[in-house]
Design a protein around this motif. Structure first.
Motif, mmCIF file in Angstrom:
data_model
loop_
_atom_site.group_PDB
_atom_site.id
_atom_site.type_symbol
_atom_site.label_atom_id
_atom_site.label_comp_id
_atom_site.label_asym_id
_atom_site.label_seq_id
_atom_site.Cartn_x
_atom_site.Cartn_y
_atom_site.Cartn_z
ATOM 1 N N ASP A 103 85.907 37.734 -22.271
ATOM 2 C CA ASP A 103 85.328 36.999 -23.677
ATOM 3 C C ASP A 103 84.067 37.630 -23.829
ATOM 4 O OD1 ASP A 103 84.097 35.451 -25.510
ATOM 5 O OD2 ASP A 103 85.223 33.589 -24.824
ATOM 6 N N PHE A 104 83.925 38.649 -24.492
ATOM 7 C CA PHE A 104 82.715 39.476 -24.657
ATOM 8 C C PHE A 104 81.464 38.669 -25.117
ATOM 9 C CE2 PHE A 104 80.340 43.624 -26.272
ATOM 10 C CZ PHE A 104 79.846 43.761 -25.065
ATOM 11 N N PRO A 105 81.539 37.882 -26.104
ATOM 12 C CA PRO A 105 80.541 37.130 -26.905
ATOM 13 C C PRO A 105 79.902 36.134 -25.849
ATOM 14 C CG PRO A 105 82.420 37.441 -28.362
ATOM 15 C CD PRO A 105 82.944 38.068 -27.051
ATOM 16 N N ALA A 106 80.938 35.449 -25.045
ATOM 17 C CA ALA A 106 80.519 34.710 -24.005
ATOM 18 C C ALA A 106 79.627 35.547 -23.065
ATOM 19 C CB ALA A 106 81.635 33.913 -23.590
ATOM 20 N N TRP A 107 80.140 36.500 -22.521
ATOM 21 C CA TRP A 107 79.535 37.376 -21.513
ATOM 22 C C TRP A 107 78.055 37.572 -21.938
ATOM 23 C CZ3 TRP A 107 76.928 41.930 -21.008
ATOM 24 C CH2 TRP A 107 76.694 42.477 -19.827
ATOM 25 N N LEU A 108 77.990 38.099 -23.218
ATOM 26 C CA LEU A 108 76.613 38.314 -23.883
ATOM 27 C C LEU A 108 75.838 37.162 -23.785
ATOM 28 C CD1 LEU A 108 77.453 40.671 -26.850
ATOM 29 C CD2 LEU A 108 76.334 41.378 -24.746
ATOM 30 N N ALA A 109 76.331 35.942 -24.162
ATOM 31 C CA ALA A 109 75.631 34.845 -24.367
ATOM 32 C C ALA A 109 74.950 34.441 -22.938
ATOM 33 C CB ALA A 109 76.343 33.628 -24.589
ATOM 34 N N ARG A 110 75.878 34.724 -21.703
ATOM 35 C CA ARG A 110 75.393 34.539 -20.220
ATOM 36 C C ARG A 110 74.107 35.433 -19.854
ATOM 37 N NH1 ARG A 110 80.879 34.383 -19.175
ATOM 38 N NH2 ARG A 110 80.675 36.315 -17.931
ATOM 39 N N HIS A 111 74.133 36.681 -20.668
ATOM 40 C CA HIS A 111 72.925 37.658 -20.168
ATOM 41 C C HIS A 111 72.064 38.044 -21.436
ATOM 42 C CE1 HIS A 111 75.478 37.891 -16.522
ATOM 43 N NE2 HIS A 111 76.611 38.097 -17.298
ATOM 44 N N ASN A 112 71.152 37.071 -21.538
ATOM 45 C CA ASN A 112 70.364 37.231 -22.706
ATOM 46 C C ASN A 112 68.935 37.466 -21.868
ATOM 47 O OD1 ASN A 112 69.399 34.542 -21.979
ATOM 48 N ND2 ASN A 112 70.911 33.872 -23.350
ATOM 49 N N THR A 113 67.967 37.410 -22.895
ATOM 50 C CA THR A 113 66.514 37.320 -22.392
ATOM 51 C C THR A 113 65.976 36.366 -21.296
ATOM 52 O OG1 THR A 113 65.391 36.149 -23.999
ATOM 53 C CG2 THR A 113 65.773 38.599 -24.434
ATOM 54 N N THR A 114 66.671 35.413 -21.229
ATOM 55 C CA THR A 114 66.252 34.309 -20.460
ATOM 56 C C THR A 114 66.702 34.550 -19.131
ATOM 57 O OG1 THR A 114 68.111 32.856 -20.839
ATOM 58 C CG2 THR A 114 66.156 32.294 -22.081
#
Length: 244
Positions: free
Chosen positions: A95-106
């Motif tokens: 789930d690419f959008p979910a993966w991106l959400a886990r790896h953000n600036t925070t």
């Protein structure tokens, strides 16, 4: 935004041939690929990778190429063990959008902070350059300021905001692809205007006939792609040789 969010084109590419020469080590608990030069120049390059992280052979070979130019070069795992592999991504189970959400600036910024501090204060490198491919371009921008990176280079960046680009204080070079739905011609021109207004050294080179991802994952059997990939690497090396 100075470039759009990552998309499917961020995952396309060809595995490059070769045997990585570096070692996988730890900086605190961060898995990191180290490429050490035979003739070090005292400076270092920190590669902020694309979504495939430091386990990806292409980025390891690229790190080796920078090391061959005299730079201690490292590729940290920005994803805390959750980097994607091409095989996993292409399986269709991610789930690419979910993966991106886990790896953000925070989550990524604290890792970058630890690595920059290690290079500057533990290894005591003289100057530190940042290289960002796709996803990693954002973190070159976020760290391209006093006390962090001394010069930066991005190839086909994604997810960079205009605010992040406007905040840089150090020289930046960008390698752009003609065919790019993320770093589009409009975003490239917007970035050029932002950089011109900053009055800092900058460079934007456009490579015709190649797609997003060419500098790291291009099909080197295609003459036009190999030319662009080789020239983009030379662009980065020339930039760091001058500004570091």
């Amino acid at each position: 935004m100075a470039s759009l969010p990552p998309g499917e084109c961020c995952t396309k590419g060809t595995k490059h041939e070769g045997t990585p020469k570096g070692t996988v080590e730890k900086i605190q608990n961060i898995t990191t690929y180290f490429a050490r030069p035979a003739n070090p120049n005292g400076n270092a390059i920190l590669i902020f990778s694309d979504i495939f992280g430091p386990i990806y052979q292409n980025v390891q070979l690229m790190a080796d190429d920078f090391a061959a130019q005299g730079y201690l070069t490292i590729v940290p795992d920005l994803f805390n063990g959750d980097a994607l592999s091409p095989e996993l991504f292409y399986s269709g189970k991610v789930d690419f959008p979910a993966w991106l959400a886990r790896h953000n600036t925070t989550t990524v910024d604290p890792i970058a902070n630890i690595v920059v501090d290690h290079l500057k204060n533990t290894l005591e490198v003289k100057k530190l350059g940042g290289v960002g491919y796709c996803f990693g371009g954002k973190y070159v921008a976020r760290n391209l300021k006093d006390g962090l990176l001394d010069a930066g280079y991005m190839a086909h960046p994604s997810f960079v905001t205009s605010e992040e680009l406007s905040a840089i204080t150090k020289p930046l070079s960008i390698a752009a692809s003609e065919i790019d739905t993320i770093f589009t011609s409009e975003k490239r021109h917007e970035s050029e205007q932002i950089l011109a207004d900053l009055k800092i050294p900058y460079q934007i080179d456009l490579y015709g006939g190649v797609e997003h991802g060419f500098a790291l994952r291009g099909d080197l059997s295609i003459k036009e792609v190999k030319f662009a990939t080789d020239r983009a690497f030379e662009q980065a090396v020339t930039w760091f040789n001058y500004w570091l």
